[in-house]
Scaffold this motif. Structure first.
Motif, short mmCIF file in Angstrom:
data_model
loop_
_atom_site.label_atom_id
_atom_site.label_comp_id
_atom_site.label_asym_id
_atom_site.label_seq_id
_atom_site.Cartn_x
_atom_site.Cartn_y
_atom_site.Cartn_z
N LEU A 198 0.82 -1.20 0.00
CA LEU A 198 0.00 0.00 0.00
C LEU A 198 0.86 1.26 0.00
O LEU A 198 0.55 2.24 -0.67
CB LEU A 198 -0.93 0.01 1.22
CG LEU A 198 -2.03 -1.05 1.22
CD1 LEU A 198 -2.74 -1.08 2.57
CD2 LEU A 198 -3.03 -0.79 0.11
N VAL A 199 1.95 1.24 0.75
CA VAL A 199 2.86 2.39 0.77
C VAL A 199 3.51 2.56 -0.60
O VAL A 199 3.65 3.68 -1.09
CB VAL A 199 3.93 2.21 1.87
CG1 VAL A 199 5.00 3.29 1.76
CG2 VAL A 199 3.28 2.26 3.26
N ARG A 200 3.91 1.45 -1.22
CA ARG A 200 4.50 1.53 -2.56
C ARG A 200 3.51 2.14 -3.56
O ARG A 200 3.88 2.97 -4.39
CB ARG A 200 4.93 0.13 -3.05
CG ARG A 200 6.33 -0.28 -2.61
CD ARG A 200 6.80 -1.51 -3.36
NE ARG A 200 6.06 -2.70 -2.96
CZ ARG A 200 6.40 -3.48 -1.95
NH1 ARG A 200 7.47 -3.20 -1.23
NH2 ARG A 200 5.69 -4.54 -1.65
N GLU A 201 2.25 1.74 -3.46
CA GLU A 201 1.23 2.28 -4.36
C GLU A 201 1.03 3.77 -4.13
O GLU A 201 0.87 4.54 -5.08
CB GLU A 201 -0.09 1.52 -4.16
CG GLU A 201 -0.07 0.10 -4.70
CD GLU A 201 -1.39 -0.61 -4.49
OE1 GLU A 201 -2.32 0.02 -3.96
OE2 GLU A 201 -1.48 -1.79 -4.86
N ALA A 202 1.00 4.17 -2.85
CA ALA A 202 0.82 5.59 -2.53
C ALA A 202 1.97 6.42 -3.09
O ALA A 202 1.77 7.51 -3.64
CB ALA A 202 0.72 5.78 -1.02
N LEU A 203 3.18 5.92 -2.99
CA LEU A 203 4.34 6.63 -3.51
C LEU A 203 4.35 6.63 -5.04
O LEU A 203 4.75 7.62 -5.66
CB LEU A 203 5.63 5.99 -2.98
CG LEU A 203 5.89 6.20 -1.48
CD1 LEU A 203 7.04 5.33 -1.00
CD2 LEU A 203 6.17 7.67 -1.17
N ALA A 204 3.89 5.53 -5.65
CA ALA A 204 3.85 5.46 -7.11
C ALA A 204 2.91 6.51 -7.68
O ALA A 204 3.18 7.09 -8.74
CB ALA A 204 3.43 4.06 -7.55
N GLU A 205 1.80 6.77 -6.99
CA GLU A 205 0.86 7.79 -7.44
C GLU A 205 1.48 9.18 -7.39
O GLU A 205 1.04 10.10 -8.07
CB GLU A 205 -0.39 7.77 -6.57
CG GLU A 205 -1.26 6.53 -6.80
CD GLU A 205 -2.46 6.49 -5.89
OE1 GLU A 205 -2.62 7.45 -5.09
OE2 GLU A 205 -3.24 5.53 -5.96
N LEU A 206 2.53 9.35 -6.59
CA LEU A 206 3.22 10.63 -6.48
C LEU A 206 4.50 10.66 -7.32
O LEU A 206 5.33 11.55 -7.16
CB LEU A 206 3.54 10.91 -5.01
CG LEU A 206 2.31 11.08 -4.12
CD1 LEU A 206 2.70 11.02 -2.66
CD2 LEU A 206 1.61 12.39 -4.42
N GLY A 207 4.65 9.64 -8.20
CA GLY A 207 5.78 9.63 -9.10
C GLY A 207 7.03 8.98 -8.56
O GLY A 207 8.09 9.08 -9.17
N VAL A 208 6.95 8.30 -7.42
CA VAL A 208 8.11 7.66 -6.81
C VAL A 208 7.96 6.15 -6.94
O VAL A 208 7.02 5.56 -6.39
CB VAL A 208 8.25 8.04 -5.32
CG1 VAL A 208 9.44 7.31 -4.69
CG2 VAL A 208 8.42 9.55 -5.18
N LYS A 209 8.85 5.52 -7.69
CA LYS A 209 8.80 4.06 -7.86
C LYS A 209 9.72 3.39 -6.83
O LYS A 209 10.90 3.70 -6.74
CB LYS A 209 9.23 3.69 -9.27
CG LYS A 209 8.25 4.16 -10.34
CD LYS A 209 8.66 3.68 -11.73
CE LYS A 209 7.63 4.14 -12.77
NZ LYS A 209 8.00 3.67 -14.14
N VAL A 210 9.13 2.48 -6.07
CA VAL A 210 9.86 1.79 -5.01
C VAL A 210 10.02 0.32 -5.40
O VAL A 210 9.03 -0.33 -5.74
CB VAL A 210 9.11 1.89 -3.67
CG1 VAL A 210 9.89 1.22 -2.56
CG2 VAL A 210 8.86 3.36 -3.33
N PRO A 211 11.24 -0.23 -5.35
CA PRO A 211 11.43 -1.65 -5.67
C PRO A 211 10.59 -2.55 -4.77
O PRO A 211 10.39 -2.26 -3.59
CB PRO A 211 12.93 -1.86 -5.41
CG PRO A 211 13.54 -0.51 -5.53
CD PRO A 211 12.50 0.45 -5.04
N VAL A 212 10.08 -3.64 -5.33
CA VAL A 212 9.24 -4.57 -4.59
C VAL A 212 9.98 -5.15 -3.39
O VAL A 212 9.38 -5.50 -2.37
CB VAL A 212 8.74 -5.69 -5.53
CG1 VAL A 212 7.92 -6.72 -4.76
CG2 VAL A 212 7.94 -5.11 -6.67
N SER A 213 11.28 -5.24 -3.49
CA SER A 213 12.08 -5.86 -2.42
C SER A 213 12.19 -4.99 -1.17
O SER A 213 12.57 -5.47 -0.11
CB SER A 213 13.48 -6.19 -2.94
OG SER A 213 14.12 -4.99 -3.40
N GLU A 214 11.90 -3.70 -1.28
CA GLU A 214 12.10 -2.80 -0.15
C GLU A 214 11.04 -3.00 0.93
O GLU A 214 9.85 -3.07 0.66
CB GLU A 214 12.11 -1.34 -0.60
CG GLU A 214 13.38 -0.94 -1.32
CD GLU A 214 13.59 0.56 -1.34
OE1 GLU A 214 12.87 1.26 -0.62
OE2 GLU A 214 14.49 1.02 -2.07
#
Length: 295
Positions: A198-214
Motif C-alpha cells: 500500500l505504501v508503494r502504491e501511494a508513492l507510485a501515485e506521487l511519481g516515486v517508484k519503489v522496488p518490490v524488495s524494499e
C-alpha cells in the motif's frame, strides 16, 4: 466496521464468527465475470443462532452517482444466491444485508445513498410506496479529520491515514507509526507485507517508484531522498486542478451545463490533456468536439 460505522450497526454482531462468502453471482450486461473484486462477509448476530448479517464491501476510487441502484442489484443477486444455496422454502426469511462503500477518492462523496433520492416521483404520489428501496452506508476516507484519525491507534485508522494526501514529512512520520504498530504486533507478517504494498502504491501515485524488495523501514529511510520528486508531482497536480476548473468555466459559458461524466473526465485528466482541450474550446462547435472521440 467496528470502528468507523455507527456503533448501533455493529453492536449486535459477533465478529468472532466472521466468515468470508464466495460471491457466485454475475453482474449483467457490461461484464460476465464473477465479482471477485467485491468482498462479502457473513456475521452471526446475537438475535439468534441462525440469523446472520451479510456484509457487502464495495471499493470505490471514484464517485458513483448511481451507487444506490448498484446496491439494489448486488443485494438482490446475493439474496438469490442465498435462496438457491440454502434451498429456502416458502415461509423462510431472508438474511439481513448491509452494503458498505469504502471510498478513497480525492473529492468528497456526494452521491445519493438510497434509491428514493433518485426516483423522479413525488413522495405524495400513490405510486411512491411501491417504488424499490435500497440503501448503502458510505465510508469516505478523505472526509475523516486527520487529527481524529491520529488519535486512534488501530490498523484501520493507519490505513485511512495512508489514503489521505499529506506532505513528505507527514508521510514519513505516519510511516514511522505504521512500523511501530507492526513492531508491537509481530505475528501480523502477512499484513505487514500488505501495508508495504500500500505504501508503494501511494508513492507510485506521487511519481516515486519503489522496488518490490524494499521493506517499510527501507522506505522510511529513503523518503527524504524522494521528497524533491514528491514536491514536483504535487505542484503539477495543483496546476492541473486549476486548469480543470478554468476549462469547466469556459465550457459552461459556451455550451451550458456540463454533464457529470464529462466533469469527471476533466477532473481526472493530466496537465497536457487539459492544455489541449483548452485550445480546442475556443473553436469547438459543440461540447463533444472539445474532447474528440471518447477513449
Amino acid at each position: 466496521m467496528r470502528e468507523f460505522v455507527p456503533e448501533a450497526l455493529a453492536a449486535g454482531l459477533d465478529f468472532s464468527g466472521l466468515q468470508r462468502v464466495n460471491p457466485k453471482f454475475h453482474i449483467g450486461r457490461r461484464s460476465a465475470r464473477r465479482r471477485e473484486g467485491d468482498v462479502i462477509w457473513r456475521l452471526p448476530t446475537r438475535e439468534g443462532a441462525d440469523i446472520y448479517l451479510y456484509l457487502l464491501m464495495e471499493f470505490q476510487s471514484r464517485r458513483e452517482w448511481w451507487m444506490a441502484v448498484r446496491a439494489q442489484v448486488y443485494e438482490g443477486l446475493l439474496w438469490q444466491q442465498v435462496i438457491d444455496e440454502k434451498k429456502l422454502k416458502a415461509g423462510a426469511r431472508l438474511p439481513p444485508l448491509l452494503l458498505l462503500v469504502l471510498y478513497n477518492g480525492g473529492r468528497r462523496w456526494n452521491a445519493p445513498t438510497e434509491t428514493s433520492e433518485l426516483i423522479a416521483l413525488s413522495p405524495d404520489s400513490a405510486l411512491w410506496p411501491w417504488q424499490p428501496r435500497a440503501r448503502y452506508y458510505v465510508l469516505d476516507i478523505g472526509a475523516f479529520p486527520q487529527d481524529e484519525l491520529a488519535r486512534r491507534s488501530s490498523l484501520a485508522a493507519l490505513l485511512f491515514r495512508l489514503e489521505q494526501r499529506r506532505s513528505s514529512e507527514e508521510f514519513k512520520e505516519l510511516l514511522g507509526e505504521v512500523i511501530g504498530w507492526f513492531r508491537q504486533h509481530e505475528d501480523f507478517e502477512r499484513l505487514r507485507g500488505l501495508f508495504a504494498e500500500l505504501v508503494r502504491e501511494a508513492l507510485a501515485e506521487l511519481g516515486v517508484k519503489v522496488p518490490v524488495s524494499e521493506e517499510l523501514l527501507e522506505m522510511k529511510s529513503n523518503l527524504s531522498r524522494w521528497a524533491k520528486t514528491w514536491k514536483q508531482e504535487w505542484l503539477a497536480e495543483g496546476k492541473a486542478e486549476g486548469k480543470s476548473e478554468a476549462l469547466l468555466c469556459l465550457l459552461v459559458e459556451r455550451f451550458g451545463a456540463v454533464p457529470p461524466p464529462w466533469r469527471e473526465r476533466i477532473r481526472s485528466a493530466k496537465l497536457a490533456t487539459l492544455d489541449r482541450w483548452l485550445k480546442r474550446v475556443i473553436v469547438a462547435r459543440d461540447l463533444p468536439s472539445v474532447f474528440g472521440p471518447p477513449r
